[in-house]
Motif scaffolding. Structure first.
Motif, PDB file in Angstrom:
ATOM      1  N   LYS A 140      57.248   3.520  24.746  1.00  0.00           N
ATOM      2  CA  LYS A 140      56.814   3.481  26.214  1.00  0.00           C
ATOM      3  C   LYS A 140      56.186   2.405  26.645  1.00  0.00           C
ATOM      4  O   LYS A 140      55.713   1.806  26.218  1.00  0.00           O
ATOM      5  CB  LYS A 140      56.099   4.680  26.506  1.00  0.00           C
ATOM      6  N   HIS A 141      56.529   2.057  27.610  1.00  0.00           N
ATOM      7  CA  HIS A 141      57.424   2.584  29.060  1.00  0.00           C
ATOM      8  C   HIS A 141      58.689   2.406  28.832  1.00  0.00           C
ATOM      9  O   HIS A 141      59.490   2.547  29.847  1.00  0.00           O
ATOM     10  CB  HIS A 141      56.687   2.072  30.536  1.00  0.00           C
ATOM     11  N   HIS A 142      59.263   1.769  27.830  1.00  0.00           N
ATOM     12  CA  HIS A 142      60.766   1.660  27.581  1.00  0.00           C
ATOM     13  C   HIS A 142      61.452   3.007  27.407  1.00  0.00           C
ATOM     14  O   HIS A 142      60.931   3.848  26.676  1.00  0.00           O
ATOM     15  CB  HIS A 142      60.997   0.864  26.281  1.00  0.00           C
ATOM     16  N   PRO A 143      62.519   3.151  28.235  1.00  0.00           N
ATOM     17  CA  PRO A 143      63.042   4.619  28.084  1.00  0.00           C
ATOM     18  C   PRO A 143      63.718   5.060  26.765  1.00  0.00           C
ATOM     19  O   PRO A 143      63.853   6.193  26.502  1.00  0.00           O
ATOM     20  CB  PRO A 143      64.501   4.156  29.082  1.00  0.00           C
ATOM     21  N   ASP A 144      63.731   3.884  25.904  1.00  0.00           N
ATOM     22  CA  ASP A 144      64.331   4.434  24.655  1.00  0.00           C
ATOM     23  C   ASP A 144      63.475   5.410  23.740  1.00  0.00           C
ATOM     24  O   ASP A 144      63.838   6.303  23.155  1.00  0.00           O
ATOM     25  CB  ASP A 144      64.516   3.147  23.599  1.00  0.00           C
ATOM     26  N   HIS A 145      62.124   5.162  23.972  1.00  0.00           N
ATOM     27  CA  HIS A 145      61.072   6.323  23.545  1.00  0.00           C
ATOM     28  C   HIS A 145      61.594   7.854  23.822  1.00  0.00           C
ATOM     29  O   HIS A 145      61.777   8.596  23.190  1.00  0.00           O
ATOM     30  CB  HIS A 145      59.661   5.823  23.724  1.00  0.00           C
ATOM     31  N   LEU A 146      61.674   7.926  25.036  1.00  0.00           N
ATOM     32  CA  LEU A 146      61.984   9.163  25.684  1.00  0.00           C
ATOM     33  C   LEU A 146      63.277   9.593  25.374  1.00  0.00           C
ATOM     34  O   LEU A 146      63.491  10.667  25.161  1.00  0.00           O
ATOM     35  CB  LEU A 146      61.642   9.178  27.166  1.00  0.00           C
ATOM     36  N   ASN A 147      64.347   8.691  25.521  1.00  0.00           N
ATOM     37  CA  ASN A 147      65.686   9.343  25.233  1.00  0.00           C
ATOM     38  C   ASN A 147      65.847   9.269  23.722  1.00  0.00           C
ATOM     39  O   ASN A 147      66.628  10.463  23.445  1.00  0.00           O
ATOM     40  CB  ASN A 147      66.471   7.891  25.449  1.00  0.00           C
ATOM     41  N   HIS A 148      65.061   9.111  22.847  1.00  0.00           N
ATOM     42  CA  HIS A 148      65.218   9.269  21.355  1.00  0.00           C
ATOM     43  C   HIS A 148      64.766  10.790  21.163  1.00  0.00           C
ATOM     44  O   HIS A 148      65.302  11.478  20.675  1.00  0.00           O
ATOM     45  CB  HIS A 148      64.101   8.427  20.670  1.00  0.00           C
ATOM     46  N   ILE A 149      63.393  11.383  21.951  1.00  0.00           N
ATOM     47  CA  ILE A 149      63.114  12.492  21.891  1.00  0.00           C
ATOM     48  C   ILE A 149      63.980  13.462  22.664  1.00  0.00           C
ATOM     49  O   ILE A 149      64.294  14.569  22.125  1.00  0.00           O
ATOM     50  CB  ILE A 149      61.755  12.498  22.609  1.00  0.00           C
ATOM     51  N   CYS A 150      64.581  12.987  23.609  1.00  0.00           N
ATOM     52  CA  CYS A 150      65.575  13.797  24.359  1.00  0.00           C
ATOM     53  C   CYS A 150      66.938  14.191  23.470  1.00  0.00           C
ATOM     54  O   CYS A 150      67.250  15.377  23.269  1.00  0.00           O
ATOM     55  CB  CYS A 150      66.098  13.282  25.573  1.00  0.00           C
ATOM     56  N   THR A 151      67.357  13.289  22.733  1.00  0.00           N
ATOM     57  CA  THR A 151      68.349  13.274  21.579  1.00  0.00           C
ATOM     58  C   THR A 151      68.082  14.491  20.788  1.00  0.00           C
ATOM     59  O   THR A 151      68.849  15.252  20.389  1.00  0.00           O
ATOM     60  CB  THR A 151      68.756  12.101  21.024  1.00  0.00           C
ATOM     61  N   ILE A 152      66.818  14.260  20.053  1.00  0.00           N
ATOM     62  CA  ILE A 152      66.298  15.395  19.333  1.00  0.00           C
ATOM     63  C   ILE A 152      66.345  16.598  19.546  1.00  0.00           C
ATOM     64  O   ILE A 152      66.540  17.656  18.946  1.00  0.00           O
ATOM     65  CB  ILE A 152      64.892  14.595  18.372  1.00  0.00           C
TER      66      ILE A 152
END
Length: 182
Positions: A152-164
């Motif tokens: 965070k604040h890079h979107p990959d952190h949240l996108n990774h969680i959304c995928t899981i």
């Protein structure tokens, strides 16, 4: 948000949002700076006023200019990280729950919301903190800095969680205590 869209998950920051995590930031930054200076980074380049991530970024730039190999740079950064993990562990075993957050988590659980955490901490130390605060059982996913390269604040952190969690970014609510959590 459109009326027919609903929140399916809440992704929480850890420190300052769910728990009191009393890490000695000055000590952690000082240890990181000492290690980096031992590898030749000039004293005037690094400061305890800056985050460890900022100091490591500046050190990486220095190492690249000095033609350190990527393997050498990675080893130095891992040495810094390993020392910081020890200091974070000391804070993790002394973590306490933010007053009333267990009631908020119980409410969210009763609403069938998926709950996850994204943190700059390591996953292991986050789990230790949550276990100590007696709220670990609420979370389906915990993602720390050791689980994903772009935090965070890079979107990959949240996108990774959304995928899981199998949810879309528009279906999440993010709760944190700093603008970096946005």
């Amino acid at each position: 948000m459109r009326e027919n869209q609903t929140i399916k998950a809440i992704i929480w920051d850890l420190d300052g949002t769910l728990i009191h995590f009393k890490i000695d930031y000055i000590r952690a930054r000082t240890v990181a700076i000492e290690i980096l200076e031992n590898y030749g980074v000039p004293q005037d380049l690094l400061t305890v006023k800056s985050s460890i991530l900022e100091n490591v970024k500046l050190a990486r730039e220095f190492f690249e200019k000095e033609v350190f190999s990527e393997l050498e740079i990675k080893r130095i950064i891992e040495e810094v990280d390993n020392e910081i993990i020890k200091i974070e562990y000391e804070a993790a075993i002394n973590a306490t729950m933010i007053d009333g957050i267990d009631q908020v988590l119980e409410f969210a659980k009763n609403q069938n919301l998926k709950l996850a955490i994204f943190t700059y901490n390591t996953r292991k130390n986050a789990e230790i903190s949550l276990k100590k605060a007696k709220i670990l059982h609420f979370f389906q996913v915990i993602v720390g800095r050791d689980n994903i390269p772009n935090l965070k604040h890079h979107p990959d952190h949240l996108n990774h969680i959304c995928t899981i969690l199998n949810v879309k970014p528009i279906e999440i609510l993010v709760i944190g205590d700093t603008n970096r959590d946005i």
